[in-house]
Structures are given as C-alpha cells and as structure tokens.
Design a protein around this motif. Structure first.
Motif, PDB file in Angstrom:
ATOM      1  N   ARG A 178       0.867  -1.188   0.000  1.00  0.00           N
ATOM      2  CA  ARG A 178       0.000   0.000   0.000  1.00  0.00           C
ATOM      3  C   ARG A 178       0.900   1.233   0.000  1.00  0.00           C
ATOM      4  O   ARG A 178       1.659   1.471   0.943  1.00  0.00           O
ATOM      5  CB  ARG A 178      -0.915   0.013   1.213  1.00  0.00           C
ATOM      6  N   LEU A 179       0.820   1.973  -1.081  1.00  0.00           N
ATOM      7  CA  LEU A 179       1.640   3.178  -1.256  1.00  0.00           C
ATOM      8  C   LEU A 179       3.136   2.875  -1.074  1.00  0.00           C
ATOM      9  O   LEU A 179       3.873   3.620  -0.444  1.00  0.00           O
ATOM     10  CB  LEU A 179       1.195   4.273  -0.279  1.00  0.00           C
ATOM     11  N   GLY A 180       3.542   1.765  -1.612  1.00  0.00           N
ATOM     12  CA  GLY A 180       4.958   1.419  -1.627  1.00  0.00           C
ATOM     13  C   GLY A 180       5.463   0.663  -0.421  1.00  0.00           C
ATOM     14  O   GLY A 180       6.644   0.294  -0.384  1.00  0.00           O
ATOM     15  N   ARG A 181       4.616   0.397   0.559  1.00  0.00           N
ATOM     16  CA  ARG A 181       5.026  -0.358   1.750  1.00  0.00           C
ATOM     17  C   ARG A 181       4.233  -1.660   1.829  1.00  0.00           C
ATOM     18  O   ARG A 181       3.063  -1.713   1.438  1.00  0.00           O
ATOM     19  CB  ARG A 181       4.785   0.463   3.017  1.00  0.00           C
ATOM     20  N   PHE A 182       4.914  -2.694   2.384  1.00  0.00           N
ATOM     21  CA  PHE A 182       4.234  -3.987   2.493  1.00  0.00           C
ATOM     22  C   PHE A 182       3.006  -3.856   3.375  1.00  0.00           C
ATOM     23  O   PHE A 182       3.049  -3.304   4.488  1.00  0.00           O
ATOM     24  CB  PHE A 182       5.191  -5.035   3.075  1.00  0.00           C
ATOM     25  N   LYS A 183       1.879  -4.403   2.873  1.00  0.00           N
ATOM     26  CA  LYS A 183       0.617  -4.323   3.605  1.00  0.00           C
ATOM     27  C   LYS A 183       0.174  -5.684   4.127  1.00  0.00           C
ATOM     28  O   LYS A 183      -0.084  -5.855   5.322  1.00  0.00           O
ATOM     29  CB  LYS A 183      -0.466  -3.736   2.685  1.00  0.00           C
ATOM     30  N   THR A 184       0.049  -6.690   3.223  1.00  0.00           N
ATOM     31  CA  THR A 184      -0.480  -7.979   3.646  1.00  0.00           C
ATOM     32  C   THR A 184      -0.118  -9.062   2.629  1.00  0.00           C
ATOM     33  O   THR A 184       0.347  -8.774   1.523  1.00  0.00           O
ATOM     34  CB  THR A 184      -2.010  -7.930   3.812  1.00  0.00           C
ATOM     35  N   THR A 185      -0.363 -10.295   3.035  1.00  0.00           N
ATOM     36  CA  THR A 185      -0.166 -11.454   2.156  1.00  0.00           C
ATOM     37  C   THR A 185      -1.527 -12.045   1.823  1.00  0.00           C
ATOM     38  O   THR A 185      -2.334 -12.315   2.735  1.00  0.00           O
ATOM     39  CB  THR A 185       0.713 -12.524   2.829  1.00  0.00           C
ATOM     40  N   LEU A 186      -1.794 -12.244   0.568  1.00  0.00           N
ATOM     41  CA  LEU A 186      -3.065 -12.826   0.120  1.00  0.00           C
ATOM     42  C   LEU A 186      -2.940 -14.345   0.036  1.00  0.00           C
ATOM     43  O   LEU A 186      -1.990 -14.869  -0.542  1.00  0.00           O
ATOM     44  CB  LEU A 186      -3.457 -12.263  -1.250  1.00  0.00           C
ATOM     45  N   ARG A 187      -3.918 -15.021   0.597  1.00  0.00           N
ATOM     46  CA  ARG A 187      -3.944 -16.492   0.578  1.00  0.00           C
ATOM     47  C   ARG A 187      -4.734 -16.977  -0.637  1.00  0.00           C
ATOM     48  O   ARG A 187      -5.426 -16.196  -1.293  1.00  0.00           O
ATOM     49  CB  ARG A 187      -4.579 -17.023   1.869  1.00  0.00           C
ATOM     50  N   PRO A 188      -4.660 -18.287  -0.933  1.00  0.00           N
ATOM     51  CA  PRO A 188      -5.416 -18.821  -2.070  1.00  0.00           C
ATOM     52  C   PRO A 188      -6.914 -18.560  -1.926  1.00  0.00           C
ATOM     53  O   PRO A 188      -7.486 -18.649  -0.837  1.00  0.00           O
ATOM     54  CB  PRO A 188      -5.111 -20.323  -2.014  1.00  0.00           C
ATOM     55  N   GLY A 189      -7.547 -18.191  -3.052  1.00  0.00           N
ATOM     56  CA  GLY A 189      -8.972 -17.920  -3.060  1.00  0.00           C
ATOM     57  C   GLY A 189      -9.269 -16.467  -3.397  1.00  0.00           C
ATOM     58  O   GLY A 189      -8.446 -15.763  -4.003  1.00  0.00           O
ATOM     59  N   LEU A 190     -10.451 -16.015  -3.002  1.00  0.00           N
ATOM     60  CA  LEU A 190     -10.914 -14.656  -3.299  1.00  0.00           C
ATOM     61  C   LEU A 190     -10.427 -13.692  -2.222  1.00  0.00           C
ATOM     62  O   LEU A 190     -10.635 -13.911  -1.027  1.00  0.00           O
ATOM     63  CB  LEU A 190     -12.439 -14.634  -3.381  1.00  0.00           C
ATOM     64  N   ASN A 191      -9.797 -12.591  -2.649  1.00  0.00           N
ATOM     65  CA  ASN A 191      -9.295 -11.575  -1.727  1.00  0.00           C
ATOM     66  C   ASN A 191      -9.723 -10.193  -2.211  1.00  0.00           C
ATOM     67  O   ASN A 191      -9.909  -9.963  -3.410  1.00  0.00           O
ATOM     68  CB  ASN A 191      -7.761 -11.619  -1.652  1.00  0.00           C
ATOM     69  N   LEU A 192      -9.857  -9.272  -1.267  1.00  0.00           N
ATOM     70  CA  LEU A 192     -10.224  -7.896  -1.580  1.00  0.00           C
ATOM     71  C   LEU A 192      -9.103  -6.944  -1.187  1.00  0.00           C
ATOM     72  O   LEU A 192      -8.520  -7.069  -0.103  1.00  0.00           O
ATOM     73  CB  LEU A 192     -11.509  -7.496  -0.834  1.00  0.00           C
ATOM     74  N   ILE A 193      -8.781  -6.011  -2.077  1.00  0.00           N
ATOM     75  CA  ILE A 193      -7.794  -4.978  -1.797  1.00  0.00           C
ATOM     76  C   ILE A 193      -8.426  -3.626  -2.093  1.00  0.00           C
ATOM     77  O   ILE A 193      -9.530  -3.550  -2.641  1.00  0.00           O
ATOM     78  CB  ILE A 193      -6.510  -5.174  -2.634  1.00  0.00           C
ATOM     79  N   VAL A 194      -7.721  -2.556  -1.738  1.00  0.00           N
ATOM     80  CA  VAL A 194      -8.218  -1.209  -1.980  1.00  0.00           C
ATOM     81  C   VAL A 194      -7.647  -0.703  -3.299  1.00  0.00           C
ATOM     82  O   VAL A 194      -6.432  -0.521  -3.414  1.00  0.00           O
ATOM     83  CB  VAL A 194      -7.830  -0.258  -0.837  1.00  0.00           C
ATOM     84  N   PRO A 195      -8.487  -0.500  -4.292  1.00  0.00           N
ATOM     85  CA  PRO A 195      -7.977  -0.018  -5.585  1.00  0.00           C
ATOM     86  C   PRO A 195      -7.265   1.330  -5.440  1.00  0.00           C
ATOM     87  O   PRO A 195      -7.607   2.141  -4.584  1.00  0.00           O
ATOM     88  CB  PRO A 195      -9.247   0.113  -6.431  1.00  0.00           C
ATOM     89  N   PHE A 196      -6.291   1.534  -6.288  1.00  0.00           N
ATOM     90  CA  PHE A 196      -5.498   2.755  -6.370  1.00  0.00           C
ATOM     91  C   PHE A 196      -4.521   2.913  -5.188  1.00  0.00           C
ATOM     92  O   PHE A 196      -3.543   3.631  -5.302  1.00  0.00           O
ATOM     93  CB  PHE A 196      -6.392   4.021  -6.461  1.00  0.00           C
ATOM     94  N   LEU A 197      -4.809   2.287  -4.062  1.00  0.00           N
ATOM     95  CA  LEU A 197      -3.914   2.348  -2.909  1.00  0.00           C
ATOM     96  C   LEU A 197      -3.068   1.085  -2.784  1.00  0.00           C
ATOM     97  O   LEU A 197      -1.888   1.145  -2.453  1.00  0.00           O
ATOM     98  CB  LEU A 197      -4.718   2.561  -1.616  1.00  0.00           C
ATOM     99  N   ASP A 198      -3.707  -0.078  -3.036  1.00  0.00           N
ATOM    100  CA  ASP A 198      -3.028  -1.364  -2.892  1.00  0.00           C
ATOM    101  C   ASP A 198      -2.578  -1.887  -4.260  1.00  0.00           C
ATOM    102  O   ASP A 198      -3.299  -1.741  -5.259  1.00  0.00           O
ATOM    103  CB  ASP A 198      -3.951  -2.393  -2.246  1.00  0.00           C
ATOM    104  N   THR A 199      -1.403  -2.519  -4.245  1.00  0.00           N
ATOM    105  CA  THR A 199      -0.853  -3.110  -5.466  1.00  0.00           C
ATOM    106  C   THR A 199      -0.323  -4.504  -5.161  1.00  0.00           C
ATOM    107  O   THR A 199       0.414  -4.693  -4.175  1.00  0.00           O
ATOM    108  CB  THR A 199       0.311  -2.266  -6.023  1.00  0.00           C
ATOM    109  N   VAL A 200      -0.717  -5.471  -5.986  1.00  0.00           N
ATOM    110  CA  VAL A 200      -0.157  -6.826  -5.861  1.00  0.00           C
ATOM    111  C   VAL A 200       1.208  -6.827  -6.551  1.00  0.00           C
ATOM    112  O   VAL A 200       1.301  -6.688  -7.768  1.00  0.00           O
ATOM    113  CB  VAL A 200      -1.081  -7.880  -6.500  1.00  0.00           C
TER     114      VAL A 200
END
Length: 258
Positions: free
Chosen positions: A34-56
């Motif tokens: 999120r904005l260039g800093r590590f935010k979270t790890t996504l597990r297998p399946g459906l996940n939700l992130i914040v568009p424009f702020l979060d990047t995989v």
C-alpha cells in the motif's frame, strides 16, 4: 440527468468492486503493498484490496521447485579439472522474506552451490569424488539450509547429477581398469592351474594305474601343443617322440617312489 448520474455511480461501484477483487491460485500466495510499503499477504482464493492504494507486487508458488545448476568447473586436490552439475529441490516458506530479504533468490542459491561445490571437490582427489556423492550432497545441503533460512526458503535436497573428468583422464582410467581386469584374470587362471595340478597329483597318488594315466595325459598335451604350434605361419616345428618323453617322465616318477 438523474439516470445519468446513477449510471456513472453504478460504473464506479462496479469498477471499484472489480478492481478490489484478487483471486490467488491454490498453492500460491501474493504480496500486497500500500503506497509502496508492504501491507499484507493474500492467501489462495478470493481476496479484496483497496484499488489505487493497494498493489499486488508478487504472486508465487509455495510448492516445491527445482533449480538446475549448469555444469561448473571444479579442481580436485590432485589438480584434475572436473565438470560438475547439480539440481536443487526447494520451496518458499515465507514469501514476504523471500521477496524483501534477497534480490534474486534463485541466483543467490546458485552462487552458493557453485562456491560450496568447488570447495568440497577441492578437498578430494579424483577417485574419491566418484564415491563421495552422498557426502558432497549433504555438505551442500547443510550450507544452503543455513544460508537460505533468513530468506524464507527451505532447501529439501541437493543432488549431484554428473561428475565428468576431461576425455584424456577418462581414457587413462579406462586403460587402468582394463589392465587391472587383465591382471586379475591372469591371477585367477594361475590359481586354477595350481589347483588342477594338486588335484591331479592327489588322484595319481591314490591310483594303481597312474603310469597309464600319466601316459594318456602327456600324449594329450603333446597333441594339443603340436596343433597350436602348427597353426602359426611363422613357426618352425620340431617334433619329438612322445614315447621317449613319456618314458623319461615315468622313470623320474619311479625314482621318486624309491
């Protein structure tokens, strides 16, 4: 006018929803910043992130992988240059560490293997390398296991695939092996001849008709020897009277009995 605004809002909501959905495949994980800093790890399946702020920033497998180490040059303790290759079986345990702790984990593991492999080969002479695969594999595994732990990686095993000396060394080894086999065959043949002579002597000692047996054996050997000599184009054959030869040997045997 109201319907236009509603349509725009609907598109925004749909776009936001689509942009916030991330599906991670089974056996994989993904890292989100999120904005260039590590935010979270996504597990297998459906996940939700914040568009424009979060990047995989990364999605990678946690399953076992292989890393093929191409043939490398290593020099033995007795100064023989070898071509050696290996394969690494490894898996990611902590994707966050693997991504942030090391620039290129596969390249780093490869450099570790090459350095350790040359070091281990340098401790051995040529002959030892062929019988020390297991000890070399273990030494490489120990080095990798310790070094890769801070990277969130687990190396399961390391296996040497081929240890290949230069062609001239292979030829020399083959010649030595052929000479050793020939020498062993000659020794076995000599031992067999000695054993045959012992058995013959024992049989003659226990036989009443040993003179007749000896005459037969000598005549047989005489015929075989003449036949072999006669097969040579460059040989000059001198035939002897087998009766005289036989009588002379029998007389010697009789003298030994008296």
């Amino acid at each position: 006018m109201g319907s236009s605004i509603l349509a725009i809002l609907s598109l925004i909501i749909i776009g936001y929803t689509v942009g916030s959905v991330r599906i991670v495949k089974q056996g994989n994980e993904a890292l989100v910043e999120r904005l260039g800093r590590f935010k979270t790890t996504l597990r297998p399946g459906l996940n939700l992130i914040v568009p424009f702020l979060d990047t995989v920033v990364l999605e990678d497998t946690l399953r076992e992988q292989t890393l093929d180490i191409k043939p490398q040059t290593a020099i033995t303790r007795d100064n023989v240059s070898l071509s050696v290759d290996a394969i690494i079986y490894w898996r990611i345990l902590d994707l966050e560490k693997t991504f942030y702790a090391v620039e290129d984990v596969e390249f780093a593991m490869q450099e570790l293997v090459v350095t350790s492999l040359r070091s281990e080969i340098g401790k051995m002479d040529l002959q030892s390398t062929f019988s020390s695969r297991e000890s070399i594999n273990k030494a490489l595994l120990d080095v990798l296991d310790e070094a890769t732990e801070p990277w969130g990686v687990k190396v399961n095993r390391v296996e040497l695939q081929e240890i290949k000396p230069p062609p001239e060394v292979i030829e020399s080894m083959q010649q030595e092996q052929a000479a050793a086999i020939k020498k062993k065959a000659a020794i076995l043949e000599a031992e067999g001849t000695v054993q045959s002579m012992r058995l013959l002597a024992q049989a003659l000692d226990k036989s009443e008709g040993r003179r007749e047996i000896l005459n037969f054996l000598l005549a047989q050997r005489y015929v075989e020897a003449n036949q072999k000599i006669g097969e040579s184009d460059n040989s000059k054959v001198l035939f002897m009277d087998p009766r005289a030869l036989t009588e002379g040997l029998v007389d010697l045997m009789n003298e030994g009995d008296n």
